[in-house]
Design a protein around this motif. Structure first.
Motif, mmCIF file in Angstrom:
data_model
loop_
_atom_site.group_PDB
_atom_site.id
_atom_site.type_symbol
_atom_site.label_atom_id
_atom_site.label_comp_id
_atom_site.label_asym_id
_atom_site.label_seq_id
_atom_site.Cartn_x
_atom_site.Cartn_y
_atom_site.Cartn_z
ATOM 1 N N VAL A 42 -5.692 13.514 2.165
ATOM 2 C CA VAL A 42 -4.981 13.510 3.455
ATOM 3 C C VAL A 42 -5.545 14.494 4.443
ATOM 4 C CG1 VAL A 42 -2.796 13.594 4.825
ATOM 5 C CG2 VAL A 42 -2.947 11.924 2.569
ATOM 6 N N LEU A 96 -2.807 8.639 9.881
ATOM 7 C CA LEU A 96 -1.984 8.606 8.697
ATOM 8 C C LEU A 96 -0.731 7.812 9.013
ATOM 9 C CD1 LEU A 96 -1.553 9.957 6.048
ATOM 10 C CD2 LEU A 96 -0.261 11.694 6.924
ATOM 11 N N HIS A 140 -1.832 15.969 -1.875
ATOM 12 C CA HIS A 140 -2.354 15.103 -0.820
ATOM 13 C C HIS A 140 -3.872 15.626 -0.405
ATOM 14 C CE1 HIS A 140 1.207 12.526 -0.817
ATOM 15 N NE2 HIS A 140 1.651 13.511 -0.823
ATOM 16 N N GLU A 147 4.596 5.763 7.557
ATOM 17 C CA GLU A 147 5.392 5.780 6.147
ATOM 18 C C GLU A 147 4.852 6.367 5.029
ATOM 19 O OE1 GLU A 147 3.010 1.968 6.471
ATOM 20 O OE2 GLU A 147 4.433 3.340 7.747
ATOM 21 N N HIS A 148 3.906 7.115 5.176
ATOM 22 C CA HIS A 148 3.124 7.807 4.261
ATOM 23 C C HIS A 148 4.104 8.930 3.800
ATOM 24 C CE1 HIS A 148 0.066 9.839 1.822
ATOM 25 N NE2 HIS A 148 -0.763 8.816 1.970
#
Length: 251
Positions: free
Chosen positions: A128, A3, A125, A6-7
């Motif tokens: 993610v 990941l 998310h 800066e996500h």
């Protein structure tokens, strides 16, 4: 999936004390490795009393890439494997999305402490979380192999245990790992037998690999497992039947 630091998901990836600046710590470590900072990250932001969290798993791809593969860092990764794969784990809620403790994405898997973070993370998310799970499933065996490869660098039985506890859990040999850990803490075989579940034949078979590996790098640890194999666990200490094949004999 690694990941990006800066996500926006990092603002919702919680650990034992809620959301902390894990991505910031990883950014510093990626720029220049700092072991004291890494140790703080490990034991204060990613792990607490054998519990793992979404942020633990999100940080793992970064740690695998940037951390020196020495005993200290491999031992922490090994501990992640142990905590993530231990069977019958009740630390996650009753109906987790996956079998990985602490990485559920079901909206109703909430707790009073992290309810907002859990719900928002799942709603905003979900891909993610899926990507993190996929990385763990594909890379945990590789991490386990790397931990085993570091056995020649160990200086004492505790180093051996710390490196093997994860790989042993990944392959289902948790009972053998527990015995090894208790032996490293100074317990004798009789005490270990009193405080450990009875081993099945499957447990014995799973332990053959580890005993043989220990024979090469730490014979005293292999002897400890062999000693325990002569005892039944549970509340009574009973010598195993002499007719039972010695699965731990050297060949």
């Amino acid at each position: 999936m690694k990941l990006a630091l800066e996500h926006p998901a990092w603002s919702l990836l919680y650990g034992p004390y809620g959301v902390q600046d894990v991505s910031g710590a990883l950014a510093q470590l990626a720029k220049q490795w700092d072991q004291p900072l890494a140790d703080t990250l490990y034991w204060e932001m990613l792990h607490h009393q054998e519990d793992l969290y979404p942020v633990t798993y999100a940080a793992s791809p970064w740690l695998w890439e940037i951390a020196p593969k020495d005993l200290t860092n491999l031992s922490f990764l090994s501990w992640i494997l142990h905590c993530a794969t231990y069977p019958n784990d009740l630390r996650d809620l009753a109906t987790p999305r996956s079998l990985i403790p602490g990485l559920s994405s079901l909206r109703y898997d909430t707790s009073e402490v992290f309810q907002c973070e859990r719900t928002a993370l799942v709603e905003q998310h979900p891909t993610v979380l899926l990507g993190i799970e996929q990385w763990c499933n594909s890379h945990f065996p590789t991490i386990a192999e790397r931990c085993q490869a570091a056995l020649p660098d160990c200086q004492n039985p505790h180093d051996i245990y710390n490196l093997l506890v994860g790989p042993m859990a990944v392959e289902g040999a948790q009972k053998a790992a527990n015995v090894l850990g208790m032996w490293c803490d100074g317990h004798d075989p009789e005490t270990i037998a009193e405080e450990t579940e009875t081993w099945s034949e499957k447990d014995l078979q799973l332990s053959q690999k580890w005993v043989r590996l220990l024979d090469q790098h730490a014979p005293e640890c292999g002897v400890a497992l062999r000693d325990y194999a002569q005892l039944e666990g549970g509340n009574q200490i009973t010598l195993r039947c002499n007719d039972t094949p010695d699965l731990f004999r050297k060949e």
